[in-house]
Design a protein around this motif. Structure first.
Motif, PDB file in Angstrom:
ATOM      1  N   ASN A 246      39.269  41.162  30.834  1.00 37.66           N
ATOM      2  CA  ASN A 246      40.275  42.052  30.244  1.00 37.66           C
ATOM      3  C   ASN A 246      40.951  41.365  29.067  1.00 37.66           C
ATOM      4  O   ASN A 246      41.961  40.678  29.227  1.00 37.66           O
ATOM      5  CB  ASN A 246      41.325  42.437  31.297  1.00 37.66           C
ATOM      6  N   GLY A 247      40.380  41.538  27.878  1.00 39.23           N
ATOM      7  CA  GLY A 247      40.926  40.828  26.733  1.00 39.23           C
ATOM      8  C   GLY A 247      40.740  39.333  26.922  1.00 39.23           C
ATOM      9  O   GLY A 247      39.634  38.855  27.155  1.00 39.23           O
TER      10      GLY A 247
ATOM     11  N   ASN B 237      39.485  37.806  35.336  1.00 36.66           N
ATOM     12  CA  ASN B 237      39.726  37.883  36.770  1.00 36.66           C
ATOM     13  C   ASN B 237      38.395  37.874  37.508  1.00 36.66           C
ATOM     14  O   ASN B 237      37.482  38.623  37.162  1.00 36.66           O
ATOM     15  CB  ASN B 237      40.468  39.175  37.119  1.00 36.66           C
TER      16      ASN B 237
ATOM     17  N   TYR C 149      42.294  37.592  29.362  1.00 33.61           N
ATOM     18  CA  TYR C 149      42.381  37.256  30.783  1.00 33.61           C
ATOM     19  C   TYR C 149      41.060  37.544  31.477  1.00 33.61           C
ATOM     20  O   TYR C 149      40.386  38.535  31.202  1.00 33.61           O
ATOM     21  CB  TYR C 149      43.507  38.041  31.458  1.00 33.61           C
TER      22      TYR C 149
ATOM     23  N   GLU D   1      36.134  40.724  36.015  1.00 33.88           N
ATOM     24  CA  GLU D   1      36.677  41.612  34.990  1.00 33.88           C
ATOM     25  C   GLU D   1      37.155  40.757  33.818  1.00 33.88           C
ATOM     26  O   GLU D   1      37.953  39.849  33.995  1.00 33.88           O
ATOM     27  CB  GLU D   1      37.846  42.439  35.536  1.00 33.88           C
TER      28      GLU D   1
ATOM     29  N   HIS E 163      42.670  32.215  31.785  1.00 33.83           N
ATOM     30  CA  HIS E 163      42.867  32.712  30.431  1.00 33.83           C
ATOM     31  C   HIS E 163      41.834  32.052  29.520  1.00 33.83           C
ATOM     32  O   HIS E 163      41.584  30.839  29.618  1.00 33.83           O
ATOM     33  CB  HIS E 163      44.287  32.391  29.940  1.00 33.83           C
TER      34      HIS E 163
ATOM     35  N   ARG F 274      42.359  34.126  38.596  1.00 38.33           N
ATOM     36  CA  ARG F 274      42.504  34.583  37.216  1.00 38.33           C
ATOM     37  C   ARG F 274      42.729  33.378  36.315  1.00 38.33           C
ATOM     38  O   ARG F 274      43.462  32.451  36.661  1.00 38.33           O
ATOM     39  CB  ARG F 274      43.692  35.542  37.066  1.00 38.33           C
TER      40      ARG F 274
END
Length: 350
Positions: free
Chosen positions: A182-183, A187, A185, A180, A333, A331
């Motif tokens: 998400n912006g 994962n 981040y 995923e 960044h 996760r």
């Protein structure tokens, strides 16, 4: 910290990472991932070769090839599992590939890869998987690999039926990464070490896009057995003076890894890293305003360990991207991955 330099292609990093995550590559089954890397290198104008053990290597020629070369290493292999028994109930007992906790395997969707290349889908479950049937035993059962089995998505409730499907002991069990984005981040399972591959290729792309010639030869190593401790043992060339591995930074209480920058490993399970090479890396971070921290990793080692054991005579260091819940639901960044790319890019020009 300043904004990321314009020369780092964020879209490219994301594209490569997504492709890499969707290419299964447990240790022992990395051919598809090796091909993906070879294709990316070719797009960047670099030829590559594959070792007999299946690792990929390439060289960016430098202006002064007589100087000791700089090498970067990022492993392509991931965790996974292997069929160790076809059970009487038609389900599969499995053994882990690499070191990871059974608690992170519970509930994983998987593909069992047969010898003929076909795949059968399934789910890794604990032996007592239904609260409606086992009540509190679901919570009190042990969390270990002997207490797991693969339920196949086929009609098979006895061993003979499963064996007739072509499944046998030694088949690879590939776990879905479930990425995923998400912006900023990211994962996913297996960011270790697909994230390092994306970061390294992004730095190479910046070098090639701007037609920069490094001072010394740059060796790129994409190893395929780090998760079982032998990744770089066979690949470091005799003319390499510095070897920089790229891998995850451990996050958690008692750690000082940077959540959005680069972490310089001072020591890991194999011992201290070369302090002179670390100083070089730190000086680049300071000169180029790259956010960084230093940390010690007590419970893992990188590709440099196998290179050391094999007798590689070079300085070694480890630079890391942030990775929470390593060898589990990982996760990172985006900024951390780009920071690693930036450091590698500038090191290539020293």
């Amino acid at each position: 910290m300043t904004d990321m330099p314009y020369f780092l292609d964020t879209d490219y990093l994301t594209h490569v990472l997504k492709d890499a995550l969707h290419q299964a590559s447990p240790t022992g089954m990395t051919d598809g991932m090796a091909t993906l890397i070879e294709q990316e290198l070719l797009k960047l104008g670099l030829s590559s070769s594959r070792t007999l053990r299946g690792a990929v290597k390439a060289v960016i020629p430098g202006g002064q090839s007589e100087l000791p070369a700089l090498a970067f290493s990022a492993h392509m292999d991931t965790l996974g599992a292997m069929v160790r028994q076809v059970k009487e109930n038609g389900r599969l007992a499995v053994a882990p590939i690499g070191t990871w906790s059974a608690r992170f395997a519970e509930g994983a969707r998987v593909s069992v890869i047969k010898e003929d290349g076909g795949a059968i889908r399934g789910t890794i479950l604990p032996l007592r998987a239904s609260g409606h049937r086992y009540s509190k035993e679901v919570d009190t059962q042990p969390s270990d690999w002997d207490n797991l089995e693969v339920r196949l998505d086929v009609d098979s409730e006895q061993s003979q039926t499963t064996l007739a499907l072509g499944i046998e002991v030694g088949d690879f069990v590939c776990v879905d990464p479930q990425p995923e984005f998400n912006g900023e981040y990211i994962n996913s399972r297996f960011l270790d070490n697909k994230a390092a591959i994306a970061s390294l290729l992004t730095s190479v792309k910046a070098l090639m896009d701007h037609q920069l010639t490094p001072k010394r030869d740059i060796h790129l190593y994409f190893t395929n057995s780090e998760e079982v401790g032998t990744g770089a043992g066979h690949i470091v060339a005799n003319n390499v003076g510095d070897l920089v591995a790229i891998d995850l930074a451990v996050m958690g209480p008692g750690q000082s890894s940077h959540p959005k920058g680069v972490t310089l490993a001072m020591m890991d399970l194999s011992g201290p890293y070369n302090r002179h090479l670390i100083r070089d890396l730190e000086s680049v971070c300071n000169a180029k305003d790259i956010a960084y921290s230093k940390d010690i990793f007590r419970y893992y080692y990188s590709d440099t360990h196998s290179a050391t054991i094999a007798g590689a005579d070079c300085r070694m260091a480890l630079i890391c991207y942030a990775c929470d819940s390593s060898h589990g639901w990982e996760r990172t960044h985006q900024q951390s991955l780009l920071s690693v790319s930036q450091l590698a890019f500038y090191m290539m020009q020293r």
